[in-house]
Scaffold this motif. Structure first.
Motif, PDB file in Angstrom:
ATOM      1  N   LEU A  25       0.829  -1.201   0.000  1.00  0.00           N
ATOM      2  CA  LEU A  25       0.000   0.000   0.000  1.00  0.00           C
ATOM      3  C   LEU A  25       0.865   1.254   0.000  1.00  0.00           C
ATOM      4  O   LEU A  25       0.545   2.245  -0.676  1.00  0.00           O
ATOM      5  N   GLU A  26       1.950   1.225   0.767  1.00  0.00           N
ATOM      6  CA  GLU A  26       2.859   2.364   0.765  1.00  0.00           C
ATOM      7  C   GLU A  26       3.490   2.545  -0.616  1.00  0.00           C
ATOM      8  O   GLU A  26       3.652   3.673  -1.092  1.00  0.00           O
ATOM      9  N   ARG A  27       3.828   1.420  -1.248  1.00  0.00           N
ATOM     10  CA  ARG A  27       4.426   1.499  -2.585  1.00  0.00           C
ATOM     11  C   ARG A  27       3.417   2.052  -3.585  1.00  0.00           C
ATOM     12  O   ARG A  27       3.759   2.868  -4.447  1.00  0.00           O
ATOM     13  N   GLU A  28       2.148   1.608  -3.463  1.00  0.00           N
ATOM     14  CA  GLU A  28       1.119   2.113  -4.375  1.00  0.00           C
ATOM     15  C   GLU A  28       0.851   3.589  -4.149  1.00  0.00           C
ATOM     16  O   GLU A  28       0.618   4.344  -5.094  1.00  0.00           O
ATOM     17  N   ALA A  29       0.855   3.994  -2.846  1.00  0.00           N
ATOM     18  CA  ALA A  29       0.625   5.411  -2.546  1.00  0.00           C
ATOM     19  C   ALA A  29       1.760   6.272  -3.076  1.00  0.00           C
ATOM     20  O   ALA A  29       1.548   7.432  -3.465  1.00  0.00           O
ATOM     21  N   ALA A  30       2.961   5.713  -3.080  1.00  0.00           N
ATOM     22  CA  ALA A  30       4.119   6.474  -3.543  1.00  0.00           C
ATOM     23  C   ALA A  30       4.218   6.503  -5.063  1.00  0.00           C
ATOM     24  O   ALA A  30       4.754   7.458  -5.642  1.00  0.00           O
ATOM     25  N   MET A  31       3.719   5.488  -5.727  1.00  0.00           N
ATOM     26  CA  MET A  31       3.847   5.413  -7.180  1.00  0.00           C
ATOM     27  C   MET A  31       3.082   6.560  -7.846  1.00  0.00           C
ATOM     28  O   MET A  31       1.929   6.830  -7.511  1.00  0.00           O
ATOM     29  N   PRO A  32       3.688   7.263  -8.789  1.00  0.00           N
ATOM     30  CA  PRO A  32       2.986   8.338  -9.492  1.00  0.00           C
ATOM     31  C   PRO A  32       1.737   7.799 -10.196  1.00  0.00           C
ATOM     32  O   PRO A  32       1.790   6.761 -10.870  1.00  0.00           O
TER      33      PRO A  32
ATOM     34  N   ASP B  61      10.807  12.943  -4.639  1.00  0.00           N
ATOM     35  CA  ASP B  61      11.250  11.550  -4.559  1.00  0.00           C
ATOM     36  C   ASP B  61      10.137  10.741  -3.869  1.00  0.00           C
ATOM     37  O   ASP B  61       9.783  10.990  -2.723  1.00  0.00           O
ATOM     38  N   HIS B  62       9.603   9.760  -4.600  1.00  0.00           N
ATOM     39  CA  HIS B  62       8.498   8.948  -4.069  1.00  0.00           C
ATOM     40  C   HIS B  62       8.967   7.642  -3.437  1.00  0.00           C
ATOM     41  O   HIS B  62       8.166   6.901  -2.867  1.00  0.00           O
ATOM     42  N   GLY B  63      10.248   7.353  -3.537  1.00  0.00           N
ATOM     43  CA  GLY B  63      10.733   6.077  -3.041  1.00  0.00           C
ATOM     44  C   GLY B  63      10.472   4.982  -4.056  1.00  0.00           C
ATOM     45  O   GLY B  63       9.823   5.179  -5.092  1.00  0.00           O
ATOM     46  N   TYR B  64      11.002   3.814  -3.774  1.00  0.00           N
ATOM     47  CA  TYR B  64      10.819   2.644  -4.638  1.00  0.00           C
ATOM     48  C   TYR B  64      11.305   2.922  -6.064  1.00  0.00           C
ATOM     49  O   TYR B  64      10.807   2.330  -7.029  1.00  0.00           O
ATOM     50  N   GLY B  65      12.268   3.862  -6.204  1.00  0.00           N
ATOM     51  CA  GLY B  65      12.855   4.150  -7.507  1.00  0.00           C
ATOM     52  C   GLY B  65      12.112   5.178  -8.329  1.00  0.00           C
ATOM     53  O   GLY B  65      12.501   5.440  -9.474  1.00  0.00           O
TER      54      GLY B  65
END
Length: 300
Positions: A166-173, A239-243
């Motif tokens: 969920l954190e990765r999805e929230a961070a993904m543009p 920077d959103h994280g996860y690249g």
């Protein structure tokens, strides 16, 4: 010659007041017959009385047994109703377990974990030819309890991975950086040079908008750059994280600071035409592991 014997007879005298007495002569066997008849009649009455008493006792027992049978029938009907209700509850629980298993697998798949298989299919455990052994209600309820515990354990396993997902999805543009603006004037890739001859590589998307239109971040992240950034003019990099990183260029003003934490939809600046620009618009770039990628797949 011996004297001749006369048969024994009995004489019965009947006397009535004011009348001459009458005599009846009866053979000796008549009283015996009468006594015998009386004895037989008395014995028959005694036997009938005993039979009547037995019949009365049997009737009382039958009434008692009838009451007991009625009570048992009522208890059986109540138990049958209870079993039917429990059976319906058990069926409902099993269906809910199947739905829960699907939901858990959806969460596991979303978290990048393999699917699980806990509830048996209708054909499992049936033996050859599809023949199945009926299960007792107690076994079904016990099985449902076991499955509930197993699902609880699986949920505890998936929780950390799901939170990360969920954190990765929230961070993904994701989505458009300008609300209500889906029109694109320049796409990602090679294009004609708007300032001269030849072609140039355009590393993002251009969204036309009026001066001062709010620009919003497309994913949760932290601001790592603000200010003048060469041809992009006033720009913000998040920077959103996860690249993942995103760039918002040609702004007229910046409304965030370096180090500021943002959530998807927060404002980062206002549309302008600073830098290498032919008019007011937003230049939007998506970086994946340090390289520019086409933002189109991240819009919808």
């Amino acid at each position: 010659m011996p004297p001749r014997r006369h048969p024994v007879r009995y004489t019965l005298w009947l006397a009535r007041t004011g009348a001459a007495p009458r005599a009846f002569s009866l053979p000796a066997w008549v009283p015996l017959v009468v006594v015998l008849v009386l004895l037989v009649w008395s014995g028959l009455n005694l036997w009938l009385w005993q039979r009547t008493a037995e019949m009365r006792s049997l009737q009382i027992q039958l009434v008692s047994l009838s009451d007991q049978a009625r009570k048992l029938n009522n208890q059986l009907a109540a138990e049958r109703t209870r079993n039917n209700a429990l059976s319906q509850d058990a069926q409902s629980i099993l269906k809910q377990l199947e739905v829960l298993e699907k939901e858990i697998n959806t969460l596991r798949e979303r978290a990048g974990m393999p699917k699980i298989k806990l509830t048996p299919t209708r054909n499992e455990g049936g033996g050859r030819g599809g023949a199945a052994t009926p299960a007792a209600l107690e076994d079904v309820l016990k099985y449902a309890d076991q499955q509930t515990r197993a699902f609880s354990e699986k949920l505890s396993e998936v929780s950390p991975a799901l939170n990360e997902a969920l954190e990765r999805e929230a961070a993904m543009p994701y989505g458009y950086p300008i609300r209500g603006q889906t029109r694109i004037t320049s796409y990602f890739g090679y294009r004609r040079n708007p300032f001269g001859w030849g072609f140039e590589f355009h590393n993002g998307l251009d969204f036309p908008a009026s001066y001062g239109t709010p620009v919003r971040v497309t994913g949760a992240g932290r601001v790592i750059e603000t200010g003048w950034k060469g041809p992009f003019g006033l720009a913000v990099v998040v920077d959103h994280g996860y690249g993942y990183r995103t760039l918002y260029g040609h702004l007229s003003s910046i409304t965030v600071q370096v180090g500021q934490r943002l959530e998807r939809g927060d404002q980062v600046g206002l549309v302008g035409s600073t830098g290498r620009s032919t008019g007011p618009h937003l230049h939007y770039t998506v970086f994946r592991n340090g390289s520019e990628v086409n933002p189109i797949p991240y819009l919808d």
